[in-house]
Scaffold this motif. Structure first.
Motif, short mmCIF file in Angstrom:
data_model
loop_
_atom_site.label_atom_id
_atom_site.label_comp_id
_atom_site.label_asym_id
_atom_site.label_seq_id
_atom_site.Cartn_x
_atom_site.Cartn_y
_atom_site.Cartn_z
N UNK A 1 -7.04 3.32 -3.73
CA UNK A 1 -8.02 2.82 -2.91
C UNK A 1 -8.27 3.20 -1.93
N UNK A 2 -7.30 3.23 -0.83
CA UNK A 2 -7.24 3.34 0.52
C UNK A 2 -7.89 4.74 0.77
N UNK A 3 -7.52 5.49 -0.27
CA UNK A 3 -7.75 6.95 0.19
C UNK A 3 -9.37 7.04 -0.09
N UNK A 4 -9.95 6.60 -0.97
CA UNK A 4 -11.48 6.53 -1.18
C UNK A 4 -12.08 5.87 -0.29
N UNK A 5 -11.63 4.63 0.17
CA UNK A 5 -12.07 3.84 1.15
C UNK A 5 -12.26 4.63 2.54
N UNK A 6 -11.13 5.31 2.91
CA UNK A 6 -10.87 5.87 3.88
C UNK A 6 -12.05 6.90 4.13
N UNK A 7 -12.27 7.55 2.91
CA UNK A 7 -13.34 8.77 3.22
C UNK A 7 -14.66 8.36 3.32
N UNK A 8 -14.92 7.06 2.58
CA UNK A 8 -16.29 6.48 2.61
C UNK A 8 -16.61 5.76 4.12
N UNK A 9 -15.42 5.16 4.62
CA UNK A 9 -15.48 4.41 5.77
C UNK A 9 -15.89 5.72 7.06
N UNK A 10 -15.17 6.84 6.89
CA UNK A 10 -15.22 7.77 7.96
C UNK A 10 -16.56 8.13 7.90
N UNK B 1 -7.56 -3.29 -9.60
CA UNK B 1 -6.21 -2.79 -10.34
C UNK B 1 -4.90 -3.00 -9.48
N UNK B 2 -5.05 -3.27 -8.20
CA UNK B 2 -4.12 -3.10 -7.17
C UNK B 2 -3.40 -1.83 -7.13
N UNK B 3 -4.39 -0.82 -7.38
CA UNK B 3 -3.88 0.58 -7.08
C UNK B 3 -4.25 1.02 -5.60
N UNK B 4 -3.68 0.25 -4.70
CA UNK B 4 -3.97 0.24 -3.33
C UNK B 4 -3.96 1.74 -2.53
N UNK C 1 -10.87 -2.96 6.95
CA UNK C 1 -10.43 -3.93 7.74
C UNK C 1 -9.54 -4.71 6.89
N UNK C 2 -10.02 -5.20 5.59
CA UNK C 2 -9.29 -6.30 5.09
C UNK C 2 -7.87 -5.84 4.53
N UNK C 3 -7.88 -4.38 4.31
CA UNK C 3 -6.61 -3.79 3.45
C UNK C 3 -5.51 -3.83 4.64
N UNK C 4 -6.09 -3.51 5.86
CA UNK C 4 -5.05 -3.56 7.19
C UNK C 4 -4.80 -5.03 7.47
N UNK C 5 -5.60 -5.80 7.48
CA UNK C 5 -5.45 -7.27 7.72
C UNK C 5 -4.63 -7.96 6.72
N UNK D 1 -2.52 -6.22 4.73
CA UNK D 1 -1.13 -5.57 4.41
C UNK D 1 -1.27 -4.67 3.25
N UNK D 2 -2.50 -4.70 2.63
CA UNK D 2 -2.54 -3.86 1.52
C UNK D 2 -2.47 -2.44 1.55
N UNK D 3 -3.03 -2.04 2.88
CA UNK D 3 -2.83 -0.66 3.26
C UNK D 3 -1.45 -0.05 3.40
N UNK D 4 -0.36 -0.91 3.16
CA UNK D 4 1.01 -0.48 3.28
C UNK D 4 1.71 -1.22 4.17
N UNK D 5 1.02 -1.79 5.25
CA UNK D 5 1.38 -2.72 6.20
C UNK D 5 0.50 -3.45 7.05
N UNK D 6 0.68 -4.48 7.69
CA UNK D 6 -0.31 -5.35 8.25
C UNK D 6 -0.43 -4.60 9.74
N UNK D 7 -1.65 -4.03 10.00
CA UNK D 7 -2.03 -3.47 11.30
C UNK D 7 -3.29 -4.24 11.80
#
Length: 241
Positions: free
Chosen positions: A36-45, A30-33, A56-60, A62-68
């Motif tokens: 989504x990032x909040x949940x992915x972060x919890x699960x990834x950790x 739904x592009x509620x990035x 990784x994809x969201x940071x690559x 820029x969907x995490x807010x910026x490209x990192x």
């Protein structure tokens, strides 16, 4: 009994993580990035390989807010270490990006469009005198302008066919660009294209203006010359008079 309860607890935790991953994927779709990032972060950790891949994809991209890219690579490595093949492929792509850095930079901000303005598409303005009095010079100037016009028309056709210039980016390079880099490249190449088109337009206007002035002056000279010749012929004494 304790072992049974412990295993059951692990099973319930796995189900909970699966539900949260599904929720995160739905939010991402739904592009509620941010959510989504909040949940992915919890699960990834917590060690979820798929969530680590998505991080990784969201940071690559820029969907995490910026490209990192550093964070993207770090998450891809964690996911790949758990056997995620997509993450391993992403790491390979990052290696390719490092190897092709010069090519990426070229299309993001160094391409100058020289291939569109050189060779057969280089159309230097012909030298046009203020006026011509001799037939040979008139024919020479006309031929030079006609040749320039043919060249210019070919240049314009090729320039139109080249638009948008993003088509000129080799596919293997385009596939390595991030979304942010793709946008940067698009904007930069649009500027290059506009500059080439504007320079050509200005040059063409100058040539046509010089040609128009030359033709007017030459036509006026020919008209006056013919008038003088005709007048001289009609006023000259006839033989026998």
């Amino acid at each position: 009994m304790k072992k049974y309860l412990f295993c059951l607890g692990l099973m319930l935790a796995g189900v909970a993580h699966a539900d949260e991953l599904a929720d995160a994927n739905a939010l991402f779709a739904k592009k509620a990035y941010p959510q989504a990032l909040q949940l992915y972060t919890k699960l990834a950790n917590a060690g979820n390989a798929e969530a680590q891949l998505h991080m990784g994809e969201m940071y690559f991209y820029g969907e995490a807010g910026t490209v990192d890219l550093a964070k993207a690579e770090a998450w891809f490595k964690k996911s790949a270490a758990k056997g995620n093949k997509t993450a391993a492929g992403s790491l390979e792509m990052i290696k390719k990006r490092e190897a092709r850095r010069a090519d990426l930079d070229y299309w993001i901000g160094k391409y100058d469009g020289a291939d569109l303005t050189t060779g057969q598409f280089r159309c230097p303005a012909p030298r046009i005198p203020a006026m011509s009095k001799q037939n040979e010079e008139i024919e020479s100037v006309s031929a030079k302008v006609a040749a320039w016009q043919d060249c210019y028309n070919g240049f314009v056709r090729n320039l139109n066919e080249a638009s948008p210039l993003t088509k000129r980016i080799p596919k293997d390079v385009a596939d390595l660009l991030t979304k942010e880099e793709t946008e940067q490249s698009r904007v930069y190449l649009e500027g290059v294209y506009a500059g080439i088109a504007e320079n050509a337009k200005v040059s063409a206007k100058l040539v046509l203006a010089d040609f128009g002035a030359w033709r007017s002056a030459t036509d006026a000279y020919i008209k006056e010359h013919n008038r003088i010749v005709t007048e001289a012929a009609t006023t000259a004494p006839r033989k026998g008079d």
